[in-house]
Design a protein around this motif. Structure first.
Motif, PDB file in Angstrom:
ATOM      1  N   VAL A  42      62.478  33.866  57.404  1.00 15.86           N
ATOM      2  CA  VAL A  42      61.237  34.617  57.602  1.00 15.86           C
ATOM      3  C   VAL A  42      61.060  35.656  56.508  1.00 15.86           C
ATOM      4  O   VAL A  42      59.932  36.008  56.152  1.00 15.86           O
ATOM      5  N   HIS A  43      62.158  36.152  55.903  1.00  8.47           N
ATOM      6  CA  HIS A  43      62.040  36.992  54.701  1.00  8.47           C
ATOM      7  C   HIS A  43      61.290  36.225  53.609  1.00  8.47           C
ATOM      8  O   HIS A  43      60.357  36.745  52.998  1.00  8.47           O
ATOM      9  N   THR A  62      72.612  23.328  57.657  1.00  5.56           N
ATOM     10  CA  THR A  62      71.495  22.502  58.120  1.00  5.56           C
ATOM     11  C   THR A  62      71.011  23.022  59.477  1.00  5.56           C
ATOM     12  O   THR A  62      71.730  23.748  60.165  1.00  5.56           O
ATOM     13  N   PHE A  63      69.782  22.651  59.840  1.00  6.05           N
ATOM     14  CA  PHE A  63      69.218  23.132  61.101  1.00  6.05           C
ATOM     15  C   PHE A  63      69.815  22.402  62.299  1.00  6.05           C
ATOM     16  O   PHE A  63      70.041  21.197  62.283  1.00  6.05           O
ATOM     17  N   ASP A  64      70.050  23.209  63.358  1.00  5.84           N
ATOM     18  CA  ASP A  64      70.630  22.728  64.606  1.00  5.84           C
ATOM     19  C   ASP A  64      69.751  23.226  65.750  1.00  5.84           C
ATOM     20  O   ASP A  64      69.023  24.215  65.601  1.00  5.84           O
ATOM     21  N   ILE A  65      69.832  22.590  66.887  1.00  3.82           N
ATOM     22  CA  ILE A  65      68.989  22.983  68.016  1.00  3.82           C
ATOM     23  C   ILE A  65      69.283  24.406  68.495  1.00  3.82           C
ATOM     24  O   ILE A  65      68.415  25.091  69.046  1.00  3.82           O
ATOM     25  N   ALA A  66      70.491  24.914  68.237  1.00  4.88           N
ATOM     26  CA  ALA A  66      70.831  26.286  68.610  1.00  4.88           C
ATOM     27  C   ALA A  66      70.062  27.315  67.787  1.00  4.88           C
ATOM     28  O   ALA A  66      70.065  28.508  68.113  1.00  4.88           O
ATOM     29  N   ASN A  67      69.389  26.858  66.720  1.00  2.00           N
ATOM     30  CA  ASN A  67      68.603  27.759  65.876  1.00  2.00           C
ATOM     31  C   ASN A  67      67.177  27.971  66.389  1.00  2.00           C
ATOM     32  O   ASN A  67      66.439  28.811  65.861  1.00  2.00           O
ATOM     33  N   PHE A  68      66.765  27.209  67.411  1.00  2.00           N
ATOM     34  CA  PHE A  68      65.355  27.183  67.797  1.00  2.00           C
ATOM     35  C   PHE A  68      64.827  28.535  68.278  1.00  2.00           C
ATOM     36  O   PHE A  68      63.648  28.819  68.157  1.00  2.00           O
ATOM     37  N   ASN A  69      65.675  29.368  68.843  1.00  2.00           N
ATOM     38  CA  ASN A  69      65.176  30.605  69.449  1.00  2.00           C
ATOM     39  C   ASN A  69      64.756  31.647  68.424  1.00  2.00           C
ATOM     40  O   ASN A  69      64.070  32.611  68.770  1.00  2.00           O
ATOM     41  N   ARG A  70      65.146  31.477  67.139  1.00  2.00           N
ATOM     42  CA  ARG A  70      64.898  32.572  66.198  1.00  2.00           C
ATOM     43  C   ARG A  70      64.610  32.151  64.764  1.00  2.00           C
ATOM     44  O   ARG A  70      64.163  32.986  63.977  1.00  2.00           O
ATOM     45  N   GLN A  71      64.838  30.920  64.372  1.00  2.00           N
ATOM     46  CA  GLN A  71      64.733  30.546  62.968  1.00  2.00           C
ATOM     47  C   GLN A  71      63.424  29.808  62.694  1.00  2.00           C
ATOM     48  O   GLN A  71      63.155  28.769  63.292  1.00  2.00           O
ATOM     49  N   VAL A  72      62.613  30.351  61.783  1.00  2.00           N
ATOM     50  CA  VAL A  72      61.253  29.842  61.574  1.00  2.00           C
ATOM     51  C   VAL A  72      61.229  28.410  61.051  1.00  2.00           C
ATOM     52  O   VAL A  72      60.234  27.707  61.225  1.00  2.00           O
ATOM     53  N   GLY A  73      62.311  27.974  60.425  1.00  2.00           N
ATOM     54  CA  GLY A  73      62.342  26.614  59.909  1.00  2.00           C
ATOM     55  C   GLY A  73      62.868  25.595  60.890  1.00  2.00           C
ATOM     56  O   GLY A  73      62.868  24.388  60.589  1.00  2.00           O
ATOM     57  N   ALA A  74      63.309  26.030  62.067  1.00  2.00           N
ATOM     58  CA  ALA A  74      63.960  25.135  63.028  1.00  2.00           C
ATOM     59  C   ALA A  74      62.928  24.485  63.952  1.00  2.00           C
ATOM     60  O   ALA A  74      62.306  25.162  64.767  1.00  2.00           O
ATOM     61  N   THR A  75      62.751  23.173  63.816  1.00  2.00           N
ATOM     62  CA  THR A  75      61.852  22.399  64.671  1.00  2.00           C
ATOM     63  C   THR A  75      62.506  21.045  64.941  1.00  2.00           C
ATOM     64  O   THR A  75      63.509  20.683  64.305  1.00  2.00           O
ATOM     65  N   MET A  76      61.926  20.283  65.832  1.00  2.00           N
ATOM     66  CA  MET A  76      62.449  18.939  66.078  1.00  2.00           C
ATOM     67  C   MET A  76      62.417  18.098  64.804  1.00  2.00           C
ATOM     68  O   MET A  76      63.290  17.269  64.569  1.00  2.00           O
ATOM     69  N   GLY A  77      61.415  18.340  63.981  1.00  2.00           N
ATOM     70  CA  GLY A  77      61.281  17.566  62.752  1.00  2.00           C
ATOM     71  C   GLY A  77      62.246  17.955  61.655  1.00  2.00           C
ATOM     72  O   GLY A  77      62.399  17.218  60.676  1.00  2.00           O
ATOM     73  N   THR A  78      62.916  19.107  61.797  1.00  2.00           N
ATOM     74  CA  THR A  78      63.836  19.548  60.736  1.00  2.00           C
ATOM     75  C   THR A  78      65.300  19.502  61.164  1.00  2.00           C
ATOM     76  O   THR A  78      66.171  19.899  60.392  1.00  2.00           O
ATOM     77  N   LEU A  79      65.589  19.037  62.376  1.00  2.01           N
ATOM     78  CA  LEU A  79      66.970  18.958  62.834  1.00  2.01           C
ATOM     79  C   LEU A  79      67.822  18.150  61.849  1.00  2.01           C
ATOM     80  O   LEU A  79      67.461  17.042  61.454  1.00  2.01           O
ATOM     81  N   CYS A 225      62.548  42.477  61.333  1.00  5.63           N
ATOM     82  CA  CYS A 225      63.351  42.610  60.114  1.00  5.63           C
ATOM     83  C   CYS A 225      62.534  42.239  58.880  1.00  5.63           C
ATOM     84  O   CYS A 225      62.557  42.938  57.860  1.00  5.63           O
ATOM     85  N   ALA A 226      61.822  41.119  58.964  1.00  5.35           N
ATOM     86  CA  ALA A 226      61.062  40.643  57.809  1.00  5.35           C
ATOM     87  C   ALA A 226      59.956  41.617  57.425  1.00  5.35           C
ATOM     88  O   ALA A 226      59.730  41.878  56.240  1.00  5.35           O
ATOM     89  N   GLY A 227      59.272  42.164  58.420  1.00  2.56           N
ATOM     90  CA  GLY A 227      58.230  43.137  58.120  1.00  2.56           C
ATOM     91  C   GLY A 227      58.792  44.392  57.476  1.00  2.56           C
ATOM     92  O   GLY A 227      58.235  44.917  56.501  1.00  2.56           O
ATOM     93  N   ALA A 228      59.918  44.864  58.004  1.00  2.00           N
ATOM     94  CA  ALA A 228      60.540  46.076  57.463  1.00  2.00           C
ATOM     95  C   ALA A 228      61.086  45.832  56.058  1.00  2.00           C
ATOM     96  O   ALA A 228      60.884  46.649  55.147  1.00  2.00           O
TER      97      ALA A 228
END
Length: 289
Positions: A42-43, A62-79, A225-228
């Motif tokens: 998100v930065h 690499t992206f994992d399903i545990a990243n879904f709650n907070r990582q902007v790049g984490a989607t079903m299509g990027t697993l 964090c990203a805004g700050a």
């Protein structure tokens, strides 16, 4: 119908908060971001929307399903896809002209020189427990005279520290040295947020285990964090606004509706910090440090 990208039109709504000349300055700046996960991803996208023209980005994961709650790049299509590749695509979708240098093997001693070559600012996006990489990147910034910013997602808020050339370094502030990882984790946690605004509403303390290198997170914390961090970046890159380097810092907590600015001369050597670390050791989060 094909749409044409025009930089001045894409970032026209920034004008007013920045001048046309300042926007042109941002277009010619290069920022390094290590870590493309919860805060790093998100930065990158936030700074890309600010119109920053070039980035060095690093991550080996690499992206994992545990990243879904907070990582902007984490989607079903990027697993299963590399985080660097996914975030690069997202940044290029915002600004097709952005210059990206990718470091898909993460930060290592043998690529630090390339990672920081021509860089105007470093923004820390590493995982909390990436001690070796974090120590190496901030040491390089101190050596090369590159300003750096770290914004930690703590609960539903952020804690921000900036390290500027000629002022206290990351090592001066946190005092990591060659201490074991558990001690580095404790010093990092205490040093990031001396105000401790987030601790009062942690409903399940067992979710934090430094020994097992795990802890809870929220998307609100990452986006704050990203805004700050982007605001600190703007002030540093344009040399406009009040940037108070470490040992100054601040913590904003949206859940608590509070903003606290802190000043800890000596960093973790300050008596209040030493007391906080002593109390934290007695609680032994996740085992003995």
């Amino acid at each position: 119908m094909a749409h044409q990208f025009i930089y001045q039109q894409a970032f026209a709504r920034n004008i007013g908060w920045v001048t046309n000349d300042e926007q042109a300055t941002l277009r010619n700046k290069r920022i390094a971001i290590a870590g493309m996960g919860g805060v790093g991803g998100v930065h990158l996208l936030t700074l890309a929307r600010l119109g920053v023209g070039a980035f060095h980005i690093a991550d080996f994961d690499t992206f994992d399903i545990a990243n879904f709650n907070r990582q902007v790049g984490a989607t079903m299509g990027t697993l299963g896809r590399p985080k660097v590749a996914v975030l690069a695509e997202m940044a290029l979708d915002i600004n097709p002209e952005v210059k990206l240098v990718r470091f898909p093997d993460g930060i290592r001693q043998d690529n630090l020189a390339s990672f920081f070559e021509g860089v105007d600012l470093y923004v820390d996006g590493l995982d909390f427990f990436a001690f070796d990489a974090r120590q190496a990147t901030f040491a390089a910034c101190a050596r090369l005279g590159i300003p750096s910013v770290t914004a930690a997602p703590l609960g539903m808020g952020t804690a921000v520290l900036s390290f500027l050339p000629g002022h206290m370094t990351f090592e001066d502030y946190f005092g990591w040295g060659d201490k074991p990882d558990m001690e580095k984790a404790l010093r990092f946690l205490v040093g990031l947020a001396p105000a401790g605004l987030h601790g009062g509403y942690l409903v399940d303390p067992s979710a934090i285990n430094l020994k097992e290198q795990r802890g809870p997170s929220t998307i609100m914390g990452c986006e704050l964090c990203a805004g700050a961090a982007a605001t600190e970046a703007l002030k540093i890159l344009l040399n406009r606004g009040d940037v108070r380097p470490a040992p100054w810092g601040y913590q904003f907590d949206a859940f608590r509706n509070k903003l606290v600015r802190t000043w800890r001369p000596g960093g973790n050597r300050h008596p209040l910090q030493r007391l906080m670390m002593m109390l934290a050791r007695r609680r032994r989060p996740g085992g003995e440090p």
